[in-house]
Design a protein around this motif. Structure first.
Motif, mmCIF file in Angstrom:
data_model
loop_
_atom_site.group_PDB
_atom_site.id
_atom_site.type_symbol
_atom_site.label_atom_id
_atom_site.label_comp_id
_atom_site.label_asym_id
_atom_site.label_seq_id
_atom_site.Cartn_x
_atom_site.Cartn_y
_atom_site.Cartn_z
ATOM 1 N N THR A 245 45.226 48.698 40.586
ATOM 2 C CA THR A 245 46.580 48.541 41.112
ATOM 3 C C THR A 245 46.641 47.202 41.834
ATOM 4 O O THR A 245 45.965 47.010 42.842
ATOM 5 C CB THR A 245 46.943 49.678 42.076
ATOM 6 O OG1 THR A 245 46.831 50.917 41.388
ATOM 7 C CG2 THR A 245 48.362 49.522 42.577
ATOM 8 N N CYS A 246 47.439 46.289 41.290
ATOM 9 C CA CYS A 246 47.483 44.930 41.814
ATOM 10 C C CYS A 246 48.876 44.621 42.353
ATOM 11 O O CYS A 246 49.840 45.345 42.123
ATOM 12 C CB CYS A 246 47.116 43.919 40.725
ATOM 13 S SG CYS A 246 45.448 44.157 40.050
ATOM 14 N N ARG A 247 48.935 43.511 43.072
ATOM 15 C CA ARG A 247 50.176 43.129 43.731
ATOM 16 C C ARG A 247 51.200 42.597 42.741
ATOM 17 O O ARG A 247 52.368 42.964 42.777
ATOM 18 C CB ARG A 247 49.870 42.066 44.793
ATOM 19 C CG ARG A 247 51.091 41.561 45.564
ATOM 20 C CD ARG A 247 50.700 40.415 46.481
ATOM 21 N NE ARG A 247 50.251 39.257 45.735
ATOM 22 C CZ ARG A 247 49.003 38.814 45.727
ATOM 23 N NH1 ARG A 247 48.078 39.431 46.443
ATOM 24 N NH2 ARG A 247 48.665 37.745 45.017
ATOM 25 N N ASP A 248 50.783 41.710 41.832
ATOM 26 C CA ASP A 248 51.703 41.091 40.892
ATOM 27 C C ASP A 248 50.924 40.623 39.676
ATOM 28 O O ASP A 248 49.730 40.926 39.536
ATOM 29 C CB ASP A 248 52.455 39.927 41.546
ATOM 30 C CG ASP A 248 51.509 38.963 42.251
ATOM 31 O OD1 ASP A 248 50.316 38.933 41.877
ATOM 32 O OD2 ASP A 248 51.951 38.256 43.173
ATOM 33 N N ALA A 249 51.596 39.914 38.786
ATOM 34 C CA ALA A 249 50.957 39.457 37.551
ATOM 35 C C ALA A 249 49.803 38.503 37.825
ATOM 36 O O ALA A 249 48.786 38.527 37.122
ATOM 37 C CB ALA A 249 52.002 38.780 36.648
ATOM 38 N N ALA A 250 49.932 37.665 38.852
ATOM 39 C CA ALA A 250 48.857 36.718 39.163
ATOM 40 C C ALA A 250 47.585 37.451 39.577
ATOM 41 O O ALA A 250 46.484 37.121 39.126
ATOM 42 C CB ALA A 250 49.314 35.766 40.268
ATOM 43 N N GLU A 251 47.724 38.461 40.425
ATOM 44 C CA GLU A 251 46.542 39.199 40.879
ATOM 45 C C GLU A 251 45.960 40.033 39.745
ATOM 46 O O GLU A 251 44.734 40.186 39.647
ATOM 47 C CB GLU A 251 46.901 40.095 42.059
ATOM 48 C CG GLU A 251 45.674 40.718 42.725
ATOM 49 C CD GLU A 251 46.040 41.514 43.959
ATOM 50 O OE1 GLU A 251 45.121 41.840 44.730
ATOM 51 O OE2 GLU A 251 47.233 41.804 44.159
ATOM 52 N N GLU A 252 46.816 40.570 38.870
ATOM 53 C CA GLU A 252 46.312 41.319 37.729
ATOM 54 C C GLU A 252 45.489 40.419 36.811
ATOM 55 O O GLU A 252 44.421 40.811 36.319
ATOM 56 C CB GLU A 252 47.478 41.938 36.965
ATOM 57 C CG GLU A 252 48.163 43.083 37.704
ATOM 58 C CD GLU A 252 49.324 43.643 36.920
ATOM 59 O OE1 GLU A 252 49.550 43.175 35.786
ATOM 60 O OE2 GLU A 252 49.998 44.550 37.435
ATOM 61 N N ALA A 253 45.984 39.199 36.579
ATOM 62 C CA ALA A 253 45.256 38.265 35.728
ATOM 63 C C ALA A 253 43.938 37.854 36.371
ATOM 64 O O ALA A 253 42.912 37.717 35.693
ATOM 65 C CB ALA A 253 46.118 37.042 35.437
#
Length: 313
Positions: A245-253
Motif C-alpha cells: 500500500t503506497c502513497r502515490d504512483a511515484a512511491e509505487e514505482a
C-alpha cells in the motif's frame, strides 16, 4: 487469402507456431487491427503513415478547447493534458459501442423534466464528437472499407475467427468491429475454423503441466486472484504474493524498482521479470526513472517527454 482472427498479438504468435508445426504456409494471423490493414491492402486503400499525428486526436484537442460551455471548460484550463486524455478515453468508449454508419445521439429532456448531470455530460461529449466530424483512425479506416467493400479487390479473403471458449468469443468484438465481420459474412468469406484447420484447435489446447511449470505457481495464483470474482472477501491471499500500500504512483514505482533489484540480486534473470502498469497513468514514467537510477535496463519502455504549459499556468 486465408486470415485467422485472434484476440491479440500474443495469441497470434501461438497460432503461428502451431501452423509452423503442421507445415501450413500462406496463412495470415492477427488481431482485428491487422485484419483492417489486410483489408486495406486487398482493396488498395490509402493508409496513414506511421509517426503522423492522429487527425481525430488533433481535432479533439482543438474542439475541446473551443467548447467553453462544456463541463470540462474549467478542468482543461488547469490540466489540459489530463483532461484531453480523459475526454479521449470517454469518447472512444462511446464510439466503440456505436456501430459503423451510425452517430451518437444526445439525450432529450422529457416533457416538463430536466436532464440529469450525467445526461448533460454525455450530451457535451456528443456535441464534441459532432464538432470533430470523424471517428478514430481505426474506425475511420473500417468505414472507408465498408464504403468500397463491394468494389473490385486483389483477391478474396477467407476469414477464420479462432473462437475459444473462455479466451475469445464473438461477443468480445466491439459493435463497430462486428459491422466489418457482418459485411464479410454477407460476402460469404467468414468460414468455420474446423473446415480447414481442424488440427489447429487441438494444437492450441493447454498441455498437461510439467514439473518445471511449478515455478509459475505464484503467477497463476496472482492471475486467479486478479481475474476471478471471489465468493467471499479475500483476507489471506497467500505467502507467495506481496501486497503493498503506497502513497502515490511515484512511491509505487519506487517500491517496485526495489523489488526488482532484490530479485535480480537473488539470482533471478532480468529477462524472466515482467512488470504490468495501469494504462493512462504516470506509473510508466516513474518506473523508468527509478529503474534507471537502480541501474536496471528495461527492454520495451517507451521514451516519453513531459511538456509544461507556462501560459496555462
Amino acid at each position: 487469402m486465408d486470415f485467422i482472427l485472434v484476440p491479440d498479438a500474443l495469441f497470434a504468435s501461438e497460432v503461428r507456431h502451431a501452423l509452423a508445426q503442421h507445415n501450413t504456409v500462406g496463412t495470415r494471423v492477427g488481431s482485428f487491427p491487422v485484419l483492417l490493414e489486410t483489408l486495406a491492402e486487398l482493396w488498395v486503400m490509402h493508409q496513414p503513415e506511421d509517426g503522423l499525428n492522429d487527425p481525430w486526436q488533433d481535432a479533439l484537442q482543438q474542439q475541446a478547447l473551443a467548447m467553453r460551455d462544456a463541463f470540462w471548460a474549467n478542468s482543461i484550463k488547469a490540466d489540459e493534458r489530463g483532461t484531453l486524455r480523459a475526454l479521449s478515453t470517454s469518447l472512444q468508449l462511446a464510439l466503440d459501442h456505436c456501430p459503423l454508419g451510425l452517430s451518437l445521439q444526445p439525450f432529450s429532456a422529457a416533457a416538463g423534466g430536466e436532464l440529469t448531470r450525467q445526461q448533460r455530460y454525455y450530451n457535451d461529449l456528443v456535441r464534441l464528437q459532432q464538432a470533430i466530424g470523424c471517428r478514430p483512425a481505426a474506425q475511420q479506416l473500417a468505414e472507408q472499407w465498408l464504403a468500397v467493400s463491394d468494389d473490385l479487390n486483389l483477391e478474396p479473403l477467407h476469414l477464420y475467427p479462432l473462437y475459444h471458449e473462455g479466451v475469445f468469443t464473438e461477443h468480445d468484438l466491439l459493435p463497430w468491429q462486428r459491422s466489418v465481420l457482418n459485411k464479410l459474412a454477407e460476402k460469404g468469406w467468414v468460414k468455420p475454423l474446423h473446415e480447414r484447420y481442424e488440427s489447429l484447435a487441438a494444437a492450441l489446447q493447454p498441455q498437461a503441466e510439467t514439473p518445471q511449470a511449478e515455478t509459475c505457481t505464484p503467477i497463476r495464483e496472482l492471475a486467479g486472484i486478479l481475474f476471478t470474482k471471489p465468493k467471499q472477501p479475500l483476507l489471506n491471499p497467500g505467502d507467495a504474493i506481496q501486497w503493498l500500500t503506497c502513497r502515490d504512483a511515484a512511491e509505487e514505482a519506487e517500491a517496485t524498482a526495489v523489488l526488482v533489484q532484490q530479485a535480480i540480486n537473488s539470482g533471478t534473470a532480468p529477462e524472466h521479470i515482467a512488470i504490468a502498469v495501469p494504462r493512462g497513468t504516470d506509473h510508466g514514467l516513474w518506473l523508468g526513472h527509478y529503474l534507471q537510477r537502480a541501474g536496471i535496463t528495461v527492454s520495451n519502455l517507451r521514451p516519453a517527454a513531459n511538456q509544461f504549459d507556462w501560459q496555462t499556468a
